[in-house]
Design a protein around this motif. Structure first.
Motif, PDB file in Angstrom:
ATOM      1  N   ALA A  66      -9.341  -3.708  36.236  1.00  0.00           N
ATOM      2  CA  ALA A  66      -8.080  -3.422  37.122  1.00  0.00           C
ATOM      3  C   ALA A  66      -8.422  -2.913  38.538  1.00  0.00           C
ATOM      4  N   MET A  67      -9.686  -2.302  38.955  1.00  0.00           N
ATOM      5  CA  MET A  67      -9.985  -2.012  40.098  1.00  0.00           C
ATOM      6  C   MET A  67     -10.414  -3.324  40.924  1.00  0.00           C
ATOM      7  N   GLU A  68     -10.977  -4.320  40.254  1.00  0.00           N
ATOM      8  CA  GLU A  68     -11.526  -5.465  40.913  1.00  0.00           C
ATOM      9  C   GLU A  68     -10.060  -6.398  41.517  1.00  0.00           C
ATOM     10  N   VAL A  69      -9.315  -6.431  40.409  1.00  0.00           N
ATOM     11  CA  VAL A  69      -7.795  -7.044  40.703  1.00  0.00           C
ATOM     12  C   VAL A  69      -7.133  -6.354  41.978  1.00  0.00           C
ATOM     13  N   GLN A  70      -7.348  -5.080  42.136  1.00  0.00           N
ATOM     14  CA  GLN A  70      -6.556  -4.348  43.078  1.00  0.00           C
ATOM     15  C   GLN A  70      -7.492  -4.793  44.369  1.00  0.00           C
ATOM     16  N   LYS A  71      -8.895  -4.734  44.239  1.00  0.00           N
ATOM     17  CA  LYS A  71      -9.486  -5.158  45.646  1.00  0.00           C
ATOM     18  C   LYS A  71      -9.134  -6.374  46.222  1.00  0.00           C
ATOM     19  N   VAL A  72      -9.019  -7.469  45.119  1.00  0.00           N
ATOM     20  CA  VAL A  72      -8.647  -8.641  45.715  1.00  0.00           C
ATOM     21  C   VAL A  72      -7.372  -8.776  46.486  1.00  0.00           C
ATOM     22  N   LYS A  73      -6.413  -8.179  45.869  1.00  0.00           N
ATOM     23  CA  LYS A  73      -4.951  -8.042  46.624  1.00  0.00           C
ATOM     24  C   LYS A  73      -5.205  -7.233  47.817  1.00  0.00           C
ATOM     25  N   GLU A  74      -5.738  -6.216  48.027  1.00  0.00           N
ATOM     26  CA  GLU A  74      -5.983  -5.523  49.226  1.00  0.00           C
ATOM     27  C   GLU A  74      -6.641  -6.483  50.444  1.00  0.00           C
ATOM     28  N   ASN A  75      -7.629  -7.158  49.804  1.00  0.00           N
ATOM     29  CA  ASN A  75      -8.387  -8.040  50.689  1.00  0.00           C
ATOM     30  C   ASN A  75      -7.757  -9.219  51.206  1.00  0.00           C
TER      31      ASN A  75
END
Length: 735
Positions: A353-362
């Motif tokens: 879930a954290m990796e998914v959020q990092k992609v969205k923020e990036n």
């Protein structure tokens, strides 16, 4: 009696000749005057007051008449080096005892300051080590009065660059202090390395040899026995090219070279063998570690679902495309193998879930690019100011989900606030009673001042907020311990002990599970949350390890110390791979760029240095902060901008890609102002750096400063870029 001469009013004296007869008499003085002259009786040959040279002449004449040739020759040799009072005349400076060092250093310093401008900056680097070793030799040879006089006469020349060292040396007065004082022992037991161009070095030796009897021999002795002078061909090194020398000649160098100091070493390398050559630089693997195949599939599945329910806007790439582009970029870089990384626990749903959020923020971030038309990128700063603290706050940190802020205090506790002021969750009480909601909580447990706090890795997520929110906090204290706190129960979970002194800094690894500490005991230690004992011990600094940080791929760690050095170590085995010198003060902040290629370090003199990790060399110096320390550094997501905050009450934005003027010397301008934004090209005068009374204050600012945001008497303890390139800053208002 034959062979006897009588003087009226005096006493009789005889001296045998070479054949044993008494054939001559030497006049004997009646009394010695206070000025050293001789009163001789008036009944014969000599009367009145006689000077020492006159008396020597009479004695020499007598010895010549009697044939005492050897005695006459010795007396002539001795009397030739005496003054009118009979005191010896020193023909060489090194014969003058403790005064020789002052005479020699004064001669050397005057020659350096009167030299050609293109060589003066390099030759000035010799003044500090010659001063230190002259002073230590005076103390070791038990010349306390001469040592004190030497120190007080010449110390002002080094006050800007070596203020803290001068304070330490001031306490050195006896021979035993040289071995017991920490700094004196370091200098006394090791050689000081200085790099000079061949032309400057040959001119130096030629001058010292020509002035050998006037003090040159003393300086040559110090250079031969105490210094490691490395000569460089001007045509083979850019730092000593004619263009660079002329650049430096136009400015007053206030910084040591990156390969200068104690101990001498190859630039960037932890290998101190000066004959090792360029092969000593360990090859680094600085690429980002990719996810394993199983975790990658889970992330892709979640991203596809997110794209399905929330399609990208026109012209915007999908989350899957953004993720795949990042994977391709990471795979093209040289990354460490799994065996070179510290073991990680298997990925959980939280990690996905954290990796998914990092992609969205990036994808959705505000992109910071280079300068356009000479104008730097715009950066926004949100400042959180604490009032009525009575100067009790010692450290700050923001949680990575941007919901919490924690402050450590010198009153032994930690206080955690919600950033938006909303009530924090309260755990159920043992007695069944409900607690009143509050926007802050105290964490009590340390028995000494808290020096550092660090939130565990987390991400902001509107979908999986409970899954990705920050759940743990680390703190370090003067009580020699590190504590792990639960942000759900608001209680201490584990106490980690092992350091033999106050723990100055603590920080989490980028992927959690591991953390790093630096301490007064001159060591850094690697820990994992599931063990109470440390895993690795990093030893090498000569003084306190004040600041620590991780490389983004977890493979390396960095330590900064009061010995003005920054070291880089392998996490897996504790092996040193880089050592950076060049700071003029104690290290006060460290951070590595998100792309893992550049390290930024700051010191208490107000200087930021960027280091190229691959080449192990200094990239540039950035100046603009006032003295007192730069307490926090942070990088933009693109690794193109650095933001800093410190004791001068300003937040400053720096362009990483722009080369500055004259190696970081900068220009002198008036800087600061309450609530006034200052661009790097603006010159403002007659205002102070943190608000309040207006007064003239000169600050050197390099051309790579994009902008500065002054506060109203609020020292800035923490700055942090969010994943969307907004800067959060925190400080305390100190009226």
């Amino acid at each position: 009696m034959s062979g006897q001469a009588t003087h009226s009013g005096g006493h009789q004296g005889t001296r045998p000749t070479t054949n044993g007869s008494n054939s001559g008499a030497l006049p004997v003085p009646q009394q010695r005057a206070s000025d050293g002259s001789i009163n001789v009786g008036n009944g014969g040959q000599v009367t009145g007051v006689m000077s020492q040279p006159h008396l020597n002449g009479i004695v020499l004449e007598y010895l010549s008449k009697k044939g005492y040739n050897r005695t006459e020759a010795m007396l002539r040799m001795e009397s030739a080096n005496q003054d009118v009072d009979g005191r010896p005349i020193h023909t060489r400076v090194e014969e003058s005892g403790g005064l020789k060092y002052a005479k020699a250093f004064d001669l050397f310093k005057n020659w350096v300051e009167g030299n050609l401008e293109i060589y003066k900056p390099d030759l000035r680097r010799l003044l500090w080590p010659v001063f230190v070793y002259s002073f230590l030799d005076l103390v070791s040879d038990f010349y306390p009065r001469e040592a004190k006089s030497f120190f007080s006469n010449f110390r002002d020349s080094f006050a800007n660059e070596h203020q803290s060292d001068l304070r330490t040396f001031q306490a050195v007065a006896l021979p035993e202090h040289v071995t017991t004082n920490e700094l004196s022992r370091i200098y006394h037991s090791q050689r000081y390395r200085v790099t000079l161009s061949q032309t400057a070095f040959y001119n130096l030796i030629q001058f010292l040899e020509s002035k050998e009897t006037e003090g040159g021999a003393v300086v040559i002795g110090i250079i031969q026995t105490r210094l490691n002078v490395v000569t460089v061909d001007r045509t083979g090194d850019d730092q000593f090219s004619l263009v660079r020398l002329l650049e430096r000649a136009r400015h007053i160098e206030e910084f040591p070279a990156e390969d200068e100091g104690i101990p001498g070493h190859n630039p960037g390398s932890a290998n101190i063998d000066r004959n090792a050559g360029t092969t000593v630089l360990t090859k680094l693997k600085l690429g980002q570690v990719t996810l394993d195949s199983e975790a990658r599939q889970d992330v892709l599945a979640d991203l596809e679902e997110e794209d399905k329910w929330n399609p990208p806007a026109a012209g915007q790439p999908s989350l899957v495309d953004t993720f795949e582009q990042r994977i391709k970029r990471e795979e093209s870089e040289e990354v460490p193998g799994r065996t070179e990384l510290p073991p990680r626990p298997p990925p959980l749903a939280r990690d996905v879930a954290m990796e998914v959020q990092k992609v969205k923020e990036n994808r959705d971030r505000f992109q910071i690019s280079g300068r356009t038309g000479g104008v730097g990128p715009g950066v926004s700063v949100t400042m959180f100011t604490f009032h009525n603290t009575n100067d009790s706050i010692t450290c700050l940190d923001f949680s990575k989900d941007y919901l919490l802020i924690a402050a450590g205090t010198d009153m032994h506790y930690i206080r955690v606030w919600s950033i938006d002021g909303s009530p924090l969750p309260v755990p159920p009480q043992l007695d069944g009673q409900e607690s009143r909601p509050s926007a802050s909580h105290r964490l009590i447990g340390h028995s000494g001042p808290v020096y550092a706090v660090s939130f565990a890795p987390a991400t902001a997520s509107s979908v999986h907020q409970n899954l990705t929110k920050c759940k743990h906090l680390l703190s370090s204290s003067a009580d020699r311990s590190v504590r792990l706190w639960s942000l759900d129960a608001w209680a201490c979970l584990v106490v980690y002990r092992g350091h033999d002194g106050p723990v100055w800094d603590v920080t989490w690894a980028p992927h959690g599970h591991y953390f790093l500490t630096g301490s007064y005991d001159r060591t850094a230690r690697l820990w994992s949350t599931d063990r109470v004992d440390y895993l690795r011990l990093f030893v090498g600094h000569d003084r306190d390890v004040d600041h620590v940080c991780f490389h983004p791929n977890d493979t390396y760690i960095f330590t900064g110390s009061s010995d003005k050095m920054v070291r880089m170590w392998l996490t897996s085995n504790g092996y040193p791979v880089r050592m950076f010198t060049g700071h003029a003060g104690s290290i006060t902040a460290l951070t590595c760029s998100p792309d893992g290629k550049i390290l930024a370090s700051a010191d208490d003199s107000g200087t930021i240095i960027l280091w190229d990790l691959t080449a192990g060399k200094l990239l540039k110096r950035m100046r603009g902060h006032g003295k007192g320390g730069i307490w926090s550094l942070t990088w933009s997501v693109e690794s193109t901008v650095v933001v800093s905050g410190g004791a001068d009450g300003t937040v400053r934005v720096w362009d990483v890609q722009l080369a500055n003027d004259a190696g970081g010397q900068g220009k002198v301008i008036g800087e600061g102002g309450a609530g006034q934004k200052i661009d790097g090209t603006t010159q403002v005068s007659n205002v102070s750096g943190a608000g309040g009374k207006k007064k003239t204050k000169e600050v050197v600012v390099t051309s790579d400063q994009i902008s500065a945001f002054p506060t109203k008497k609020s020292s800035v303890y923490k700055v942090m870029f969010t994943q969307q390139n907004l800067v959060l800053a925190g400080g305390a208002y100190l009226p």
